[in-house]
Motif scaffolding. Structure first.
Motif, mmCIF file in Angstrom:
data_model
loop_
_atom_site.group_PDB
_atom_site.id
_atom_site.type_symbol
_atom_site.label_atom_id
_atom_site.label_comp_id
_atom_site.label_asym_id
_atom_site.label_seq_id
_atom_site.Cartn_x
_atom_site.Cartn_y
_atom_site.Cartn_z
ATOM 1 N N ILE A 90 54.284 47.995 -26.457
ATOM 2 C CA ILE A 90 55.142 48.954 -27.158
ATOM 3 C C ILE A 90 54.485 50.324 -27.106
ATOM 4 C CG2 ILE A 90 56.135 49.563 -29.409
ATOM 5 C CD1 ILE A 90 56.018 46.483 -30.030
ATOM 6 N N GLU A 91 55.274 51.342 -26.810
ATOM 7 C CA GLU A 91 54.722 52.689 -26.723
ATOM 8 C C GLU A 91 54.233 53.163 -28.092
ATOM 9 O OE1 GLU A 91 55.875 57.157 -25.053
ATOM 10 O OE2 GLU A 91 57.425 55.608 -25.222
ATOM 11 N N ARG A 92 53.059 53.746 -28.096
ATOM 12 C CA ARG A 92 52.488 54.315 -29.321
ATOM 13 C C ARG A 92 52.982 55.755 -29.470
ATOM 14 N NH1 ARG A 92 45.987 54.994 -30.557
ATOM 15 N NH2 ARG A 92 46.180 55.568 -32.764
ATOM 16 N N GLU A 134 55.203 41.432 -40.683
ATOM 17 C CA GLU A 134 56.553 40.940 -40.963
ATOM 18 C C GLU A 134 57.054 40.038 -39.839
ATOM 19 O OE1 GLU A 134 58.509 41.263 -43.642
ATOM 20 O OE2 GLU A 134 56.916 42.312 -44.709
ATOM 21 N N ALA A 135 56.664 40.350 -38.623
ATOM 22 C CA ALA A 135 57.114 39.565 -37.460
ATOM 23 C C ALA A 135 56.268 38.311 -37.248
ATOM 24 C CB ALA A 135 57.071 40.431 -36.203
ATOM 25 N N GLU A 136 55.242 38.130 -38.074
ATOM 26 C CA GLU A 136 54.329 36.991 -37.967
ATOM 27 C C GLU A 136 53.617 36.957 -36.617
ATOM 28 O OE1 GLU A 136 55.634 33.195 -39.583
ATOM 29 O OE2 GLU A 136 57.366 34.177 -40.480
ATOM 30 N N GLU A 174 56.057 30.029 -29.766
ATOM 31 C CA GLU A 174 57.099 29.576 -30.697
ATOM 32 C C GLU A 174 57.622 30.707 -31.557
ATOM 33 O OE1 GLU A 174 54.585 26.425 -29.242
ATOM 34 O OE2 GLU A 174 54.050 28.221 -30.400
ATOM 35 N N LYS A 175 56.804 31.712 -31.832
ATOM 36 C CA LYS A 175 57.198 32.830 -32.709
ATOM 37 C C LYS A 175 57.713 34.040 -31.928
ATOM 38 C CE LYS A 175 55.895 31.239 -36.852
ATOM 39 N NZ LYS A 175 56.829 31.125 -37.997
ATOM 40 N N TRP A 176 57.686 33.955 -30.603
ATOM 41 C CA TRP A 176 58.012 35.138 -29.802
ATOM 42 C C TRP A 176 59.453 35.603 -30.005
ATOM 43 C CZ3 TRP A 176 61.166 36.709 -25.755
ATOM 44 C CH2 TRP A 176 60.773 37.856 -25.081
ATOM 45 N N SER A 177 60.402 34.688 -29.960
ATOM 46 C CA SER A 177 61.817 35.057 -30.121
ATOM 47 C C SER A 177 62.066 35.692 -31.486
ATOM 48 C CB SER A 177 62.713 33.835 -29.946
ATOM 49 O OG SER A 177 62.667 33.351 -28.626
ATOM 50 N N GLN A 178 61.472 35.108 -32.503
ATOM 51 C CA GLN A 178 61.615 35.639 -33.859
ATOM 52 C C GLN A 178 61.047 37.052 -33.941
ATOM 53 O OE1 GLN A 178 59.977 33.192 -37.169
ATOM 54 N NE2 GLN A 178 58.733 34.988 -37.665
ATOM 55 N N ALA A 179 59.887 37.254 -33.352
ATOM 56 C CA ALA A 179 59.264 38.576 -33.367
ATOM 57 C C ALA A 179 60.106 39.581 -32.584
ATOM 58 C CB ALA A 179 57.853 38.505 -32.796
ATOM 59 N N ARG A 180 60.627 39.147 -31.424
ATOM 60 C CA ARG A 180 61.477 40.042 -30.638
ATOM 61 C C ARG A 180 62.656 40.525 -31.453
ATOM 62 N NH1 ARG A 180 66.044 39.131 -29.173
ATOM 63 N NH2 ARG A 180 65.894 36.860 -29.208
ATOM 64 N N ALA A 181 63.337 39.597 -32.120
ATOM 65 C CA ALA A 181 64.504 39.962 -32.920
ATOM 66 C C ALA A 181 64.119 40.920 -34.049
ATOM 67 C CB ALA A 181 65.156 38.704 -33.488
ATOM 68 N N TYR A 182 62.951 40.696 -34.651
ATOM 69 C CA TYR A 182 62.520 41.575 -35.743
ATOM 70 C C TYR A 182 62.254 42.986 -35.220
ATOM 71 C CZ TYR A 182 59.883 43.748 -39.451
ATOM 72 O OH TYR A 182 59.462 44.635 -40.402
ATOM 73 N N GLU A 196 63.385 44.422 -32.573
ATOM 74 C CA GLU A 196 64.647 45.049 -32.168
ATOM 75 C C GLU A 196 65.429 45.537 -33.382
ATOM 76 O OE1 GLU A 196 65.504 42.704 -27.933
ATOM 77 O OE2 GLU A 196 66.500 42.032 -29.756
ATOM 78 N N SER A 197 65.355 44.801 -34.490
ATOM 79 C CA SER A 197 66.053 45.225 -35.709
ATOM 80 C C SER A 197 65.477 46.519 -36.262
ATOM 81 C CB SER A 197 65.992 44.124 -36.777
ATOM 82 O OG SER A 197 64.711 44.070 -37.391
ATOM 83 N N LYS A 198 64.233 46.820 -35.903
ATOM 84 C CA LYS A 198 63.573 48.054 -36.334
ATOM 85 C C LYS A 198 63.724 49.177 -35.306
ATOM 86 C CE LYS A 198 61.946 46.549 -40.252
ATOM 87 N NZ LYS A 198 62.422 47.122 -41.539
#
Length: 246
Positions: A141-143, A158-160, A178-186, A188-190
């Motif tokens: 992710i770009e800083r 928050e994204a674990e 296992e947590k990658w999809s959840q983190a991606r969605a989080y 993207e929501s931001k």
């Protein structure tokens, strides 16, 4: 977490020419079509949503993404693609893992064996080098001023996410697969966009090669990446940085 910070060098090699970019789009396009088979709706198909994120991070045009998804109901419909992983060695015992999508296992195995053999490498048994890698979800992710380190840390909690590394101009965020999809969605929501987004094999340690050995190993990587069935090649060789091109 050590070491994926070879990101800039890797991206420079992937995107050096229009032909290289086209090859990347072709490979991701096949992933999209396979993921979309049976359910082309990313809202209810998390695997497809994941691959779309990978495609966008690679700057794949939206029209290409849509066409690739449409293939799932057309020319891909009668093909049964298998995701297979091969392991082996390059020169000087360098560890190599090759991820493929294929509808012809014999062809793919033969092509990989040939490409490696021509450059002093060889295929090995399943498990021969994978223990030297960790399977991790990764976001680059770009800083920016708006996305400072404190904000990024809050998002990662928050994204674990398991960990994140701050480089000069990017963040590298690591998750379990296992947590990658959840983190991606989080993320993207931001409103966070990705420079890279995928699950990949990351070496626990890197080795260095010099002179002819490095040249031979690089040729092997090129030959493997040129194969249509090869999606990704992971290895533990520290490639030298190349000067920026205008």
């Amino acid at each position: 977490m050590s070491g994926h910070s070879k990101w800039h060098n890797i991206q420079a090699k992937k995107g050096k020419t229009d032909a290289a970019r086209a090859a990347v789009f072709t490979k991701i396009g096949r992933e999209l079509a396979v993921a979309a088979k049976g359910n082309p709706n990313p809202d209810t198909n998390s695997k497809l949503a994941d691959v779309i994120a990978k495609a966008k991070a690679a700057n794949m045009p939206n029209d290409n993404i849509k066409r690739s998804i449409a293939k799932a109901a057309g020319e891909m419909g009668d093909k049964d693609y298998k995701e297979l992983v091969y392991e082996g060695y390059g020169v000087a015992g360098a560890a190599v893992i090759i991820k493929t999508l294929t509808d012809n296992v014999n062809r793919t195995a033969g092509d990989i064996r040939s490409a490696m053999g021509k450059c002093g490498g060889q295929m090995g048994q399943t498990g021969c080098v994978s223990y030297m890698f960790d399977n991790k979800g990764l976001f680059v992710i770009e800083r920016t001023v708006a996305l400072d380190e404190d904000t990024m840390m809050e998002y990662c909690l928050e994204a674990e996410a398991e960990d994140f590394v701050t480089e000069d101009d990017v963040y590298e965020v690591y998750t379990t697969p296992e947590k990658w999809s959840q983190a991606r969605a989080y993320f993207e929501s931001k409103g966070v966009t990705f420079l890279e987004a995928e699950i990949k094999m990351i070496p626990q340690n890197y080795i260095t090669l010099d002179g002819d050995k490095l040249e031979t190993f690089t040729k092997m990587l090129d030959k493997l990446n040129e194969l249509d069935d090869v999606q990704d090649v992971y290895h533990n060789v520290e490639l030298p940085e190349e000067p920026d091109e205008d």
